[in-house]
Design a protein around this motif. Structure first.
Motif, PDB file in Angstrom:
ATOM      1  N   GLU A 191       0.859  -1.186   0.000  1.00 61.00           N
ATOM      2  CA  GLU A 191       0.000   0.000   0.000  1.00 61.00           C
ATOM      3  C   GLU A 191       0.888   1.226   0.000  1.00 61.00           C
ATOM      4  OE1 GLU A 191      -3.043   0.000   2.945  1.00 61.00           O
ATOM      5  OE2 GLU A 191      -3.670  -2.042   2.476  1.00 61.00           O
ATOM      6  N   LEU A 192       0.470   2.240  -0.727  1.00 59.89           N
ATOM      7  CA  LEU A 192       1.227   3.477  -0.746  1.00 59.89           C
ATOM      8  C   LEU A 192       0.291   4.647  -0.968  1.00 59.89           C
ATOM      9  CD1 LEU A 192       3.009   4.249  -4.055  1.00 59.89           C
ATOM     10  CD2 LEU A 192       1.516   2.289  -3.871  1.00 59.89           C
ATOM     11  N   THR A 193       0.826   5.818  -0.679  1.00 59.76           N
ATOM     12  CA  THR A 193       0.101   7.062  -0.906  1.00 59.76           C
ATOM     13  C   THR A 193       0.843   7.839  -1.978  1.00 59.76           C
ATOM     14  OG1 THR A 193      -0.599   7.113   1.404  1.00 59.76           O
ATOM     15  CG2 THR A 193      -0.721   9.181   0.173  1.00 59.76           C
ATOM     16  N   VAL A 194       0.109   8.296  -2.981  1.00 57.34           N
ATOM     17  CA  VAL A 194       0.689   9.146  -4.017  1.00 57.34           C
ATOM     18  C   VAL A 194      -0.098  10.446  -4.059  1.00 57.34           C
ATOM     19  CG1 VAL A 194       1.527   7.190  -5.376  1.00 57.34           C
ATOM     20  CG2 VAL A 194      -0.698   8.170  -5.900  1.00 57.34           C
ATOM     21  N   GLY A 195       0.570  11.511  -4.455  1.00 57.89           N
ATOM     22  CA  GLY A 195      -0.119  12.789  -4.511  1.00 57.89           C
ATOM     23  C   GLY A 195       0.426  13.690  -5.594  1.00 57.89           C
ATOM     24  N   PHE A 196      -0.421  14.560  -6.067  1.00 61.99           N
ATOM     25  CA  PHE A 196      -0.056  15.570  -7.061  1.00 61.99           C
ATOM     26  C   PHE A 196      -0.494  16.924  -6.522  1.00 61.99           C
ATOM     27  CE2 PHE A 196      -0.539  11.779  -9.647  1.00 61.99           C
ATOM     28  CZ  PHE A 196       0.503  11.875 -10.557  1.00 61.99           C
ATOM     29  N   THR A 197       0.437  17.854  -6.409  1.00 60.06           N
ATOM     30  CA  THR A 197       0.102  19.234  -6.079  1.00 60.06           C
ATOM     31  C   THR A 197       0.066  19.978  -7.398  1.00 60.06           C
ATOM     32  OG1 THR A 197       1.130  19.059  -3.912  1.00 60.06           O
ATOM     33  CG2 THR A 197       0.782  21.288  -4.791  1.00 60.06           C
ATOM     34  N   ILE A 198      -1.023  20.690  -7.629  1.00 63.03           N
ATOM     35  CA  ILE A 198      -1.247  21.309  -8.934  1.00 63.03           C
ATOM     36  C   ILE A 198      -1.573  22.792  -8.805  1.00 63.03           C
ATOM     37  CG2 ILE A 198      -2.000  19.172 -10.053  1.00 63.03           C
ATOM     38  CD1 ILE A 198      -4.889  19.975  -9.518  1.00 63.03           C
ATOM     39  N   ASP A 199      -1.218  23.541  -9.837  1.00 62.48           N
ATOM     40  CA  ASP A 199      -1.631  24.943  -9.943  1.00 62.48           C
ATOM     41  C   ASP A 199      -3.014  24.965 -10.581  1.00 62.48           C
ATOM     42  OD1 ASP A 199       0.581  26.316  -8.921  1.00 62.48           O
ATOM     43  OD2 ASP A 199       1.647  26.162 -10.816  1.00 62.48           O
ATOM     44  N   LEU A 200      -3.817  25.935 -10.197  1.00 63.75           N
ATOM     45  CA  LEU A 200      -5.144  26.080 -10.802  1.00 63.75           C
ATOM     46  C   LEU A 200      -5.306  27.477 -11.399  1.00 63.75           C
ATOM     47  CD1 LEU A 200      -7.507  24.317  -8.244  1.00 63.75           C
ATOM     48  CD2 LEU A 200      -6.757  23.492 -10.464  1.00 63.75           C
ATOM     49  N   PRO A 201      -4.617  27.759 -12.518  1.00 66.62           N
ATOM     50  CA  PRO A 201      -4.788  29.062 -13.177  1.00 66.62           C
ATOM     51  C   PRO A 201      -6.034  29.037 -14.071  1.00 66.62           C
ATOM     52  CG  PRO A 201      -3.181  27.792 -14.368  1.00 66.62           C
ATOM     53  CD  PRO A 201      -3.615  26.949 -13.184  1.00 66.62           C
ATOM     54  N   LEU A 202      -7.134  28.603 -13.496  1.00 67.51           N
ATOM     55  CA  LEU A 202      -8.352  28.402 -14.268  1.00 67.51           C
ATOM     56  C   LEU A 202      -9.294  29.587 -14.146  1.00 67.51           C
ATOM     57  CD1 LEU A 202      -9.033  24.719 -13.167  1.00 67.51           C
ATOM     58  CD2 LEU A 202      -7.952  25.499 -15.292  1.00 67.51           C
ATOM     59  N   ALA A 203     -10.065  29.803 -15.183  1.00 70.82           N
ATOM     60  CA  ALA A 203     -11.130  30.797 -15.133  1.00 70.82           C
ATOM     61  C   ALA A 203     -12.263  30.235 -14.274  1.00 70.82           C
ATOM     62  CB  ALA A 203     -11.620  31.110 -16.546  1.00 70.82           C
ATOM     63  N   ARG A 204     -13.120  31.107 -13.833  1.00 72.15           N
ATOM     64  CA  ARG A 204     -14.264  30.697 -13.022  1.00 72.15           C
ATOM     65  C   ARG A 204     -15.064  29.634 -13.761  1.00 72.15           C
ATOM     66  NH1 ARG A 204     -17.398  35.649 -11.812  1.00 72.15           N
ATOM     67  NH2 ARG A 204     -15.774  35.869 -10.254  1.00 72.15           N
ATOM     68  N   GLY A 205     -15.477  28.581 -13.043  1.00 67.98           N
ATOM     69  CA  GLY A 205     -16.288  27.547 -13.663  1.00 67.98           C
ATOM     70  C   GLY A 205     -16.200  26.217 -12.945  1.00 67.98           C
ATOM     71  N   ASP A 206     -16.828  25.209 -13.550  1.00 65.24           N
ATOM     72  CA  ASP A 206     -16.874  23.854 -13.000  1.00 65.24           C
ATOM     73  C   ASP A 206     -15.889  22.961 -13.742  1.00 65.24           C
ATOM     74  OD1 ASP A 206     -19.066  23.936 -11.042  1.00 65.24           O
ATOM     75  OD2 ASP A 206     -20.279  24.481 -12.777  1.00 65.24           O
ATOM     76  N   TYR A 207     -15.150  22.164 -12.982  1.00 65.45           N
ATOM     77  CA  TYR A 207     -14.157  21.253 -13.532  1.00 65.45           C
ATOM     78  C   TYR A 207     -14.227  19.930 -12.786  1.00 65.45           C
ATOM     79  CZ  TYR A 207     -12.398  25.668 -15.290  1.00 65.45           C
ATOM     80  OH  TYR A 207     -12.298  26.895 -15.907  1.00 65.45           O
ATOM     81  N   LEU A 208     -13.744  18.886 -13.424  1.00 64.48           N
ATOM     82  CA  LEU A 208     -13.662  17.577 -12.785  1.00 64.48           C
ATOM     83  C   LEU A 208     -12.227  17.085 -12.836  1.00 64.48           C
ATOM     84  CD1 LEU A 208     -16.801  15.790 -14.297  1.00 64.48           C
ATOM     85  CD2 LEU A 208     -16.560  16.757 -11.996  1.00 64.48           C
ATOM     86  N   ILE A 209     -11.841  16.327 -11.798  1.00 63.07           N
ATOM     87  CA  ILE A 209     -10.533  15.682 -11.797  1.00 63.07           C
ATOM     88  C   ILE A 209     -10.759  14.180 -11.872  1.00 63.07           C
ATOM     89  CG2 ILE A 209      -8.404  15.214 -10.529  1.00 63.07           C
ATOM     90  CD1 ILE A 209      -8.621  17.923  -9.246  1.00 63.07           C
ATOM     91  N   ASP A 210     -10.077  13.540 -12.825  1.00 63.99           N
ATOM     92  CA  ASP A 210     -10.062  12.082 -12.943  1.00 63.99           C
ATOM     93  C   ASP A 210      -8.718  11.605 -12.410  1.00 63.99           C
ATOM     94  OD1 ASP A 210     -12.377  12.545 -14.395  1.00 63.99           O
ATOM     95  OD2 ASP A 210     -11.515  11.979 -16.319  1.00 63.99           O
ATOM     96  N   PHE A 211      -8.675  10.380 -11.904  1.00 59.22           N
ATOM     97  CA  PHE A 211      -7.419   9.817 -11.397  1.00 59.22           C
ATOM     98  C   PHE A 211      -7.322   8.364 -11.825  1.00 59.22           C
ATOM     99  CE2 PHE A 211      -4.594   7.698  -8.488  1.00 59.22           C
ATOM    100  CZ  PHE A 211      -3.537   8.589  -8.408  1.00 59.22           C
ATOM    101  N   GLY A 212      -6.115   7.930 -12.179  1.00 57.01           N
ATOM    102  CA  GLY A 212      -5.971   6.551 -12.630  1.00 57.01           C
ATOM    103  C   GLY A 212      -4.659   5.914 -12.266  1.00 57.01           C
ATOM    104  N   LEU A 213      -4.679   4.602 -12.364  1.00 54.35           N
ATOM    105  CA  LEU A 213      -3.527   3.744 -12.152  1.00 54.35           C
ATOM    106  C   LEU A 213      -3.378   2.892 -13.400  1.00 54.35           C
ATOM    107  CD1 LEU A 213      -1.413   2.097 -10.509  1.00 54.35           C
ATOM    108  CD2 LEU A 213      -3.338   0.870  -9.480  1.00 54.35           C
ATOM    109  N   ALA A 214      -2.155   2.865 -13.946  1.00 60.77           N
ATOM    110  CA  ALA A 214      -1.900   2.078 -15.150  1.00 60.77           C
ATOM    111  C   ALA A 214      -0.543   1.392 -15.012  1.00 60.77           C
ATOM    112  CB  ALA A 214      -1.910   2.981 -16.385  1.00 60.77           C
ATOM    113  N   GLU A 215      -0.290   0.441 -15.910  1.00 63.90           N
ATOM    114  CA  GLU A 215       1.005  -0.228 -15.959  1.00 63.90           C
ATOM    115  C   GLU A 215       1.534  -0.127 -17.382  1.00 63.90           C
ATOM    116  OE1 GLU A 215       1.142  -4.450 -15.109  1.00 63.90           O
ATOM    117  OE2 GLU A 215       3.215  -4.238 -14.403  1.00 63.90           O
ATOM    118  N   ALA A 216       2.832   0.187 -17.494  1.00 58.63           N
ATOM    119  CA  ALA A 216       3.456   0.249 -18.810  1.00 58.63           C
ATOM    120  C   ALA A 216       3.418  -1.136 -19.441  1.00 58.63           C
ATOM    121  CB  ALA A 216       4.893   0.739 -18.695  1.00 58.63           C
TER     122      ALA A 216
END
Length: 144
Positions: A81-106
């Motif tokens: 088990e592990l914890t992963v994280g992404f810190t992101i900038d949000l230079p977005l205009a006003r509005g609604d957005y969704l974040i998707d997250f995934g796990l894949a293998e090469a």
């Protein structure tokens, strides 16, 4: 075709710089962190963790993954088990957005998506003035 399940995303949370849960309302220009708890159900030799931000109509605003950011794809062992994280900038205009997250293998030159969660966080971006579109370019007008 039924594929074997080799990884599982247990928990996802979006927090602000102080560690408080911040969805759905976030201020434009903030730097939230999306954190995921992952459990490997079997060995994963080349794990890829990624997120995608979409606007209404499924327009892709941005995407990132550990490998896109130059981070190694360290193998996972079954039961790990592990914890992963992404810190992101949000230079977005006003509005609604969704974040998707995934796990894949090469898998050679492609990725085998193991689990993909759509809309794990709903963002309502506020305080970005009168910017229209998706990105707030923070334009400054000058006249001489």
């Amino acid at each position: 075709m039924l594929r074997r399940m080799i990884g599982h995303i247990n928990d996802l949370v979006l927090t602000d710089a102080e560690g408080s849960i911040c969805e759905p309302m976030v201020a434009a220009g903030s730097r939230p962190t999306l954190t995921a708890q992952i459990r490997a159900l079997c060995d994963v030799q080349k794990p890829h963790f990624g997120l995608m931000i979409t606007a209404q109509g499924d327009a892709i605003v941005a995407a990132a993954s550990n490998t896109m950011l130059g981070e190694p794809d360290v193998p996972l062992r079954a039961g790990e088990e592990l914890t992963v994280g992404f810190t992101i900038d949000l230079p977005l205009a006003r509005g609604d957005y969704l974040i998707d997250f995934g796990l894949a293998e090469a898998a050679g030159e492609s990725l085998d998506v193991l689990e993909w969660r759509r809309g794990v966080s709903h963002l309502v971006v506020t305080n970005s003035g009168n910017a229209t579109g998706i990105v707030d370019i923070r334009a400054v007008y000058r006249r001489s």
